[in-house]
Design a protein around this motif. Structure first.
Motif, PDB file in Angstrom:
ATOM      1  N   PRO A 134      36.481 -70.124 -98.171  1.00 49.63           N
ATOM      2  CA  PRO A 134      34.574 -70.067 -98.501  1.00 49.63           C
ATOM      3  C   PRO A 134      34.880 -68.768 -98.235  1.00 49.63           C
ATOM      4  CG  PRO A 134      35.419 -71.541 -96.752  1.00 49.63           C
ATOM      5  CD  PRO A 134      36.099 -71.398 -97.247  1.00 49.63           C
ATOM      6  N   ARG A 135      36.011 -67.874 -97.456  1.00 53.77           N
ATOM      7  CA  ARG A 135      36.097 -66.491 -97.415  1.00 53.77           C
ATOM      8  C   ARG A 135      36.913 -66.045 -97.806  1.00 53.77           C
ATOM      9  NH1 ARG A 135      33.100 -67.467 -93.634  1.00 53.77           N
ATOM     10  NH2 ARG A 135      34.390 -67.737 -92.409  1.00 53.77           N
ATOM     11  N   GLU A 136      37.952 -65.389 -97.502  1.00 54.34           N
ATOM     12  CA  GLU A 136      39.222 -64.474 -97.701  1.00 54.34           C
ATOM     13  C   GLU A 136      40.178 -65.369 -97.001  1.00 54.34           C
ATOM     14  OE1 GLU A 136      40.599 -60.900 -99.934  1.00 54.34           O
ATOM     15  OE2 GLU A 136      42.574 -62.242 -99.859  1.00 54.34           O
ATOM     16  N   GLY A 137      41.699 -66.307 -97.689  1.00 56.41           N
ATOM     17  CA  GLY A 137      42.380 -66.770 -96.625  1.00 56.41           C
ATOM     18  C   GLY A 137      42.094 -67.590 -95.084  1.00 56.41           C
ATOM     19  N   VAL A 138      40.340 -68.106 -95.369  1.00 56.42           N
ATOM     20  CA  VAL A 138      39.760 -69.069 -94.459  1.00 56.42           C
ATOM     21  C   VAL A 138      39.838 -70.567 -95.290  1.00 56.42           C
ATOM     22  CG1 VAL A 138      37.615 -69.513 -93.176  1.00 56.42           C
ATOM     23  CG2 VAL A 138      39.093 -67.171 -93.027  1.00 56.42           C
TER      24      VAL A 138
END
Ligand code: GLA
Ligand code: GLA
Length: 672
Positions: free
Chosen positions: A45-49
């Motif tokens: 959902p978000r970069e790297g998550v």
């Protein structure tokens, strides 16, 4: 086990619905779903998550009903947080305009930043699901395609050329860059063939199309390598778009995969025709089977009316089941329907699934549930059964690319030419393999190689071996015109094949649209038949071949149009025109007789017959594509697996849009 499944998007629906979905799927007989191929924004959902919990929960519910999973890598639809990083992530179209966010498949396949994000999401998914007992395989991305003409691709293209040619001298010579002073003195000067550059040098354009195809092959391999390393027990596939898609060399794309999956919509995009032509899906299926010379998966089998902004025709009662059996009849070892439930939102809100928007089972669900019960009973007897045609058609993506650059005639379409010939074979229930020109041809009696425009020594060697071994080869107009750099050969046509064909092309005449030249057949077996030449007329001079047909009109009246050359035990037929459906219908009767090939069964129009072989047991598929009851006269006895009833030699009725799957009686083994 025969795989019977559906493409499922749990992320489109409230979580409370999943148990009901899984229950209904199991009731329909589904044992597999494809998941997640567009779910990047939920998986990262978000970069790297990363978040796999929602998917784990969906998989667990399905597992409770013994439903297995194919996971898609989500790289066809990158989320906004990623694409917002840089305009360079977007591909540049042929008109020179860069794509913007709002659809899917808008990334540049050579962008190194995109590669980094790809590697990361694929690695994360692969590591998370390597040990998941429900997961059996992967689909990489979704329907690769679209050439990118951006500056990053331009630099990569220049590198690709450097590897191919070694020196600019070599490149300039092969392309004939002296023409209009295009001789390059630095690799960085070489352009990509965008529309603003006008009609490109054909050598440059063909190499660019090869490069663009390789770009997806390489991008796919990057994902294949990760999946193979992390998930050695899972298969790796990609979903191909059938015969019609012509921007990627599908033989190359298939090479790195374990299996070819195919997306099939017989009543396709915005298509409101009353009747669907069965030979269309048949040709695509045969092409998909030919890519790896093995059975394939139908990964998106039509489940309802298609449509994005507008809605295509509603599949008639029986059609969904019929089409799914058609895929099986042509070598599908799995049928997965697209999609489970019609989405209420998004671009594809009118691309219908098995369930309508409201999610309440209706006619289409019931039809497929009936098929699910059949597949449970008979799937095992079909799974893995081989298709062994005596006829092959050679498909050349190189020639297809070259015709995109210079079609030679405004009405000429390589695909249409190919379809004309295929349709005539299909209409007689003659099974066909679609193969690459360099594939092993030793198992065929008849090979038809339509318009092999770009011809290599390797192609010619392979075709010559087939003929010398006693095969019948058919070659058509515009064959052997180009060398592999898309320059016209320095020989009389058909160039490298002239000797094998026993003819040379003295002249050619491009006919105006709608104009024909009547053909006069002069060989036994064809004399008196009516057919005409259209689009293109090669005026032939025999150097050893026997004339089969002559032109009847124009200044070349009386000159040969079609000729037959005897080469050792084999024969080569050169057809010097593209012709119409009547021509190919006429020729195909003669050609199969010449090659000793027999149709599987004489059947009324709209009734398709195929066979698959389970070791030495024959399965005969009889598909009634019409809305009326039809009758076929069987020349064999066996059991119709679908209802368990025995069938005997002689007439058998087949209901509208119904199917017979006949397992032939075992021949008594001779006791000595
Ligand atoms: C024009 C140009 C030539 C050539 C021909 C054919 O006459 O002057 O250089 O291009 O058209 O295209
Ligand atoms: C293709 C795609 C699917 C879906 C369907 C319908 O086959 O693979 O994702 O878009 O078309 O449009």
């Amino acid at each position: 086990m025969f795989t019977f499944g559906v493409d499922y998007y749990p992320e489109h629906w409230p979580e409370e619905r999943r148990a009901e979905d899984a229950r209904l799927m199991a009731e329909a007989g589904f044992n597999l779903v494809r998941l997640a191929e567009f779910a990047w924004s939920r998986l990262e959902p978000r970069e790297g998550v990363f978040d796999f919990e929602w998917l784990d929960r969906a998989i667990a519910i399905l597992a409770g009903h013994d439903i297995q999973v194919v996971l898609g890598t989500p790289t066809a639809s990158p989320p906004p947080w990623l694409m917002d990083r840089s305009a360079e992530l977007f591909l540049v179209r042929e008109d020179g305009r860069r794509a913007t966010f709002g659809n899917r498949r808008e990334y540049c396949p050579n962008n190194p930043v995109y590669h980094d994000y790809t590697r990361r999401i694929v690695t994360q998914m692969a590591e998370h699901y390597a040990g998941c007992p429900s997961v059996v395989g992967w689909q990489i991305d979704n329907e690769f395609g679209a050439r990118c003409f951006c500056p990053i691709c331009r630099t990569a293209f220049q590198e690709w050329l450097r590897r191919r040619y070694g020196s600019l001298d070599e490149l300039n010579t092969r392309w004939g860059a002296v023409f209009w002073s295009h001789e390059y003195t630095g690799w960085e000067q070489i352009p990509v063939p965008v529309e603003t550059g006008g009609s490109p040098n054909p050598g440059l354009a063909l190499d660019f199309y090869r490069f663009a195809s390789d770009s997806y092959v390489d991008y796919q391999r990057m994902q294949v390598d990760i999946l193979r390393e992390k998930c050695p027990d899972h298969f790796v596939a990609h979903n191909f778009m059938g015969f019609g898609y012509d921007r990627i060399d599908y033989f190359d794309l298939a090479r790195d995969l374990d299996l070819v999956a195919w997306d099939i919509y017989p009543r396709g995009f915005w298509d409101v025709r009353a009747e669907v032509e069965p030979s269309g899906a048949a040709l695509s299926a045969d092409t998909m089977r030919g890519l790896k010379h093995q059975n394939f998966w139908a990964m998106e089998q039509q489940a309802g009316p298609s449509g994005w902004e507008t809605v295509g025709g509603t599949p008639r009662p029986g059609e969904l089941r019929l089409w799914a059996y058609q895929s099986i009849a042509h070598g599908a070892d799995a049928v997965v329907f697209f999609r489970w439930r019609t989405c209420r939102f998004g671009t594809e809100a009118y691309w219908h699934g098995l369930l309508d928007h409201h999610g309440i089972p209706g006619r289409r669900y019931e039809e497929i549930r009936r098929m699910g019960a059949e597949i449970k009973r008979i799937g095992e007897q079909i799974h893995g059964a081989a298709i062994k045609p005596e006829v092959a058609m050679a498909l050349s993506y190189e020639s297809r690319f070259a015709f995109q650059i210079q079609p030679g005639h405004p009405q000429f379409s390589y695909a249409e030419h190919f379809r004309h010939i295929y349709r005539a074979l299909h209409g007689r229930n003659v099974p066909v393999d679609v193969v690459a020109p360099t594939d092993d041809l030793s198992s065929y009696s008849l090979v038809i190689a339509p318009a092999l425009h770009v011809l290599s020594e390797a192609d010619v060697g392979n075709l010559a071996r087939f003929v010398e071994a006693g095969g019948v080869l058919v070659v058509t107009s515009r064959t052997g015109v180009k060398d592999e750099h898309n320059a016209v050969v320095n020989q009389r046509l058909p160039g490298l094949l002239a000797e094998l064909c026993g003819v040379v092309v003295e002249e050619y005449d491009a006919l105006p649209e709608g104009e024909c030249n009547e053909l006069e057949f002069v060989c036994p077996g064809l004399a008196g038949r009516d057919a005409s030449a259209s689009i293109w007329c090669d005026v032939l001079n025999s150097t050893g071949a026997t004339v089969v047909a002559r032109y009847a009109q124009s200044y070349y009246a009386g000159e040969p149009a079609i000729a037959l050359n005897e080469v050792g035990a084999g024969r080569v037929v050169y057809v010097g025109t593209f012709g119409d459906a009547i021509l190919w219908s006429t020729l195909v009767d003669w050609l199969i007789a010449l090659a000793g090939v027999k149709p599987l069964l004489a059947a009324p129009e709209g009734v398709e017959v195929t066979e698959r072989w389970q070791r030495d047991r024959r399965l005969l598929f009889v598909l009634n594509h019409t809305a009326e009851e039809q009758e076929v006269v069987l020349d064999t006895a066996g059991v119709n697996l679908l209802d368990g009833g025995s069938v005997v030699e002689g007439a058998v009725a087949i209901a509208p849009r119904d199917v017979l799957v006949i397992l032939e009686e075992q021949q008594e083994e001779e006791i000595i």
